[in-house]
Design an enzyme around this catalytic site. Sequence first.
Site, PDB file in Angstrom:
ATOM      1  CD  GLU A 440      64.050  -7.484  58.156  1.00 55.78           C
ATOM      2  OE1 GLU A 440      62.981  -7.689  58.750  1.00 55.78           O
ATOM      3  OE2 GLU A 440      64.637  -6.401  58.190  1.00 55.78           O
TER       4      GLU A 440
HETATM    5  C1  FAD Z   1      55.461 -12.879  54.273  1.00 53.53           C
HETATM    6  C2  FAD Z   1      55.884 -11.468  54.500  1.00 53.53           C
HETATM    7  C3  FAD Z   1      56.294 -11.069  55.772  1.00 53.53           C
HETATM    8  C4  FAD Z   1      56.646  -9.746  56.011  1.00 53.53           C
HETATM    9  N1  FAD Z   1      56.958  -9.339  57.287  1.00 53.53           N
HETATM   10  C5  FAD Z   1      57.080  -8.018  57.537  1.00 53.53           C
HETATM   11  C6  FAD Z   1      57.168  -7.537  58.878  1.00 53.53           C
HETATM   12  O1  FAD Z   1      57.183  -8.312  59.836  1.00 53.53           O
HETATM   13  N2  FAD Z   1      57.213  -6.193  59.081  1.00 53.53           N
HETATM   14  C7  FAD Z   1      57.205  -5.298  58.057  1.00 53.53           C
HETATM   15  O2  FAD Z   1      57.253  -4.105  58.305  1.00 53.53           O
HETATM   16  N3  FAD Z   1      57.150  -5.717  56.768  1.00 53.53           N
HETATM   17  C8  FAD Z   1      57.075  -7.050  56.493  1.00 53.53           C
HETATM   18  N4  FAD Z   1      56.970  -7.489  55.196  1.00 53.53           N
HETATM   19  C9  FAD Z   1      57.035  -6.527  54.116  1.00 53.53           C
HETATM   20  C10 FAD Z   1      58.315  -6.633  53.284  1.00 53.53           C
HETATM   21  O3  FAD Z   1      59.408  -6.182  54.023  1.00 53.53           O
HETATM   22  C11 FAD Z   1      58.089  -5.877  51.978  1.00 53.53           C
HETATM   23  O4  FAD Z   1      57.197  -6.662  51.198  1.00 53.53           O
HETATM   24  C12 FAD Z   1      59.373  -5.600  51.225  1.00 53.53           C
HETATM   25  O5  FAD Z   1      60.174  -4.681  51.924  1.00 53.53           O
HETATM   26  C13 FAD Z   1      59.124  -5.050  49.821  1.00 53.53           C
HETATM   27  O6  FAD Z   1      58.186  -4.013  49.828  1.00 53.53           O
HETATM   28  P1  FAD Z   1      56.931  -4.085  48.822  1.00 53.53           P
HETATM   29  O7  FAD Z   1      56.314  -5.416  48.986  1.00 53.53           O
HETATM   30  O8  FAD Z   1      56.102  -2.908  49.011  1.00 53.53           O
HETATM   31  O9  FAD Z   1      57.581  -4.079  47.387  1.00 53.53           O
HETATM   32  P2  FAD Z   1      57.942  -2.761  46.543  1.00 53.53           P
HETATM   33  O10 FAD Z   1      58.647  -1.786  47.420  1.00 53.53           O
HETATM   34  O11 FAD Z   1      56.741  -2.320  45.810  1.00 53.53           O
HETATM   35  O12 FAD Z   1      59.004  -3.336  45.505  1.00 53.53           O
HETATM   36  C14 FAD Z   1      58.638  -4.000  44.294  1.00 53.53           C
HETATM   37  C15 FAD Z   1      59.915  -4.237  43.468  1.00 53.53           C
HETATM   38  O13 FAD Z   1      60.528  -2.986  43.152  1.00 53.53           O
HETATM   39  C16 FAD Z   1      61.856  -2.951  43.613  1.00 53.53           C
HETATM   40  N5  FAD Z   1      62.159  -1.599  44.115  1.00 53.53           N
HETATM   41  C17 FAD Z   1      61.371  -0.794  44.849  1.00 53.53           C
HETATM   42  N6  FAD Z   1      62.004   0.359  45.129  1.00 53.53           N
HETATM   43  C18 FAD Z   1      63.225   0.278  44.589  1.00 53.53           C
HETATM   44  C19 FAD Z   1      64.370   1.140  44.539  1.00 53.53           C
HETATM   45  N7  FAD Z   1      64.387   2.331  45.134  1.00 53.53           N
HETATM   46  N8  FAD Z   1      65.476   0.705  43.883  1.00 53.53           N
HETATM   47  C20 FAD Z   1      65.501  -0.498  43.294  1.00 53.53           C
HETATM   48  N9  FAD Z   1      64.465  -1.346  43.289  1.00 53.53           N
HETATM   49  C21 FAD Z   1      63.346  -0.974  43.933  1.00 53.53           C
HETATM   50  C22 FAD Z   1      61.932  -3.994  44.717  1.00 53.53           C
HETATM   51  O14 FAD Z   1      63.252  -4.495  44.898  1.00 53.53           O
HETATM   52  C23 FAD Z   1      60.964  -5.037  44.229  1.00 53.53           C
HETATM   53  O15 FAD Z   1      61.605  -5.911  43.351  1.00 53.53           O
HETATM   54  C24 FAD Z   1      56.651  -8.819  54.928  1.00 53.53           C
HETATM   55  C25 FAD Z   1      56.272  -9.235  53.649  1.00 53.53           C
HETATM   56  C26 FAD Z   1      55.872 -10.529  53.433  1.00 53.53           C
HETATM   57  C27 FAD Z   1      55.406 -10.919  52.056  1.00 53.53           C
END
Ligand code: FAD
Length: 597
Positions: A440
């Site tokens: 989220e």
């Molecule tokens: C169990 C599970 C359920 C999920 N359910 C859903 C769902 O129902 N629908 C859906 O669409 N998604 C879902 N997600 C996805 C989830 O919302 C994302 O994993 C999350 O938004 C983070 O994106 P990412 O994993 O690509 O991490 P990344 O975006 O790669 O981030 C990695 C790190 O970098 C930091 N970071 C990245 N960009 C920035 C920035 N601009 N400024 C500061 N820090 C930054 C982040 O805070 C994090 O610490 C789910 C994920 C999991 C694991």
Amino acid sequence: MIPYNPPLADMRFALEHVVDLEALSALPGCEGADPDTVAAVLEEAAKLARDVLAPINMSGDHEGSVVENGVVRTPKGFKEAYRTYVEGGWNSLPFEEEFGGQGLPVVVALAVAEMWNSANMAWALCPLLTVGAIEALLRHGTKDLQETYLPKLVSGEWTGTMNLTEPQAGSDVGALRTKAVKDGDHYLITGQKIFITYGEHDMAENLIHLVLARLPGTPPGTRGISLFLVPKFLVKEDGSLGDRNDVRCVSLEHKLGIHGSPTAVLAYGDNGGAVGYLIGEENKGMECMFTMMNNARLNVGLQGVAISERAYQQARDYAKTRIQGRTMTGGKSESPLPIVYHPDVKRMLLAIKSRTEAARALAYFTAGQIDRARHLPEEADRTKAQLLVDLLIPLVKAWSTDLGVENSSLAVQVYGGMGFIEETGVAQHFRDARILPIYEGTNGIQAMDLLGRKLMRDQGAAAGAFIALMRELDAPLAEQSGDDLAVLRRSLAAGLDAVEAATKLLVESFAADPARAAAGSVPYLNLFATVAGGWLLDKQALAAQAQLSQGSGDAGFNEAKLMTARFFAEHYLTPAAAQLSAIGGGATVVAFDPGQF
Ligand SMILES: Cc1cc2nc3c(=O)[nH]c(=O)nc-3n(C[C@H](O)[C@H](O)[C@H](O)COP(=O)(O)OP(=O)(O)OC[C@H]3O[C@@H](n4cnc5c(N)ncnc54)[C@H](O)[C@@H]3O)c2cc1C
């Protein structure tokens, strides 16, 4: 089975003294929420949470959801529990009567949902997403879409999902590549979504995916994104289910926690394109999705409260039965005592208890403001309430979920070695909690939302108004005698001074050096939320003090409220002001070159 006993007395106390449920139920549209009716609703929900959902939490974790040839099977008992939930009308609590809802305030549904999440977080994620999909459709869907989909979503017979994430598009939603092409009265969607919660399952006859996709030739980034409704089964004119749509579950993720909740990789359009219907306007998808995300962010924050409560109950009950060591007070004790008598174990339990109650209060307060933003008679007051909601959502999401992790970790600590052993069940809460600060929108992204959107859109004016509101508690605190309330008053005043100074600092530095301000955004969010949580504990302490003076209410409960607020003031509110140093220290972070890691 690990028992769960819904903390109804605490919940009712917060609804009365934090939300002012009585005043809320006097507003037009909230009449059904008088305190007696709400108490009865909570009692009934407690039975379902305690007797149906909690008993399948641990087995659901062991069994997990599994996929075979695109068909997902949820753990034993999940489907039956969901049927009981739908038949009980629980999904429809806060929605418009026009679509089969019961028209109760959002805050009542939130209190009820706390119990689902404490009892079984992996199961409760399914309705959490459906509620978000309903909100988005109610606000942005056409009449046609609303009439076709809302009644079954409101009843819970169909469930909703939220499809943003793709392998290259996580926090950076604007990088998504899923395509949508117009095809008559609908669109054809092709692409892959990952991490989709309850993206495929066997608990409902139809799934309604809300999918972000890009139309041809649209601008890059979030400005070129549109939102589509994509049903798993197409719906015929008469409302019955037709052909299977072109979307399928490719696989499920293997996760650290929430094993009962299926997290799906979904393929759209392998056979020409999945039929989708536009929600809102073309290229305005992010606006619509934000409706869903704001709702989901509040509810994910609530999950942090819920998992903290569940972990607290287990740690407390264990500490009362585990015999180890002798007391340090009251002379030499011959017989060993339960660990709950040891000062450090009491400290850990008070840490979990006080932070859980503070986070619950903040989530309920925010939900109460959502109801006020919808139902207050004057437009100016509704706008004020909405500004407060916008400011508080990132606080609730990030602070409560970080606390969920910290509190469940402390609960493991209370157990000692047995906490690390899966059979006790407390480790599951720690594992389940770990996702909360990530999905989220990660908590880092929440802090950027607070800084970049919420503070900078009015140069800190809404934050200033909230600080002024919190300062109003100083006068009633000053009227009380006694050491407890003097500590509350002093620590709140110092905390508010720190939030005010930090707000000014960030607003000024953002304009000159946004990266430097961004480096202070997480400590700022933590400071702000700690002070807001402390403020609401102090409010409840005043109410408890008043009852004690009048000799009304449960004296033990009221004394515990006072001491819990004082513990929070001493251990969290007073030290919170030290965050100012980290908030102002962004230059060090900015100066550190990535090559130096
Ligand atoms: C169990 C599970 C359920 C999920 N359910 C859903 C769902 O129902 N629908 C859906 O669409 N998604 C879902 N997600 C996805 C989830 O919302 C994302 O994993 C999350 O938004 C983070 O994106 P990412 O994993 O690509 O991490 P990344 O975006 O790669 O981030 C990695 C790190 O970098 C930091 N970071 C990245 N960009 C920035 C920035 N601009 N400024 C500061 N820090 C930054 C982040 O805070 C994090 O610490 C789910 C994920 C999991 C694991």
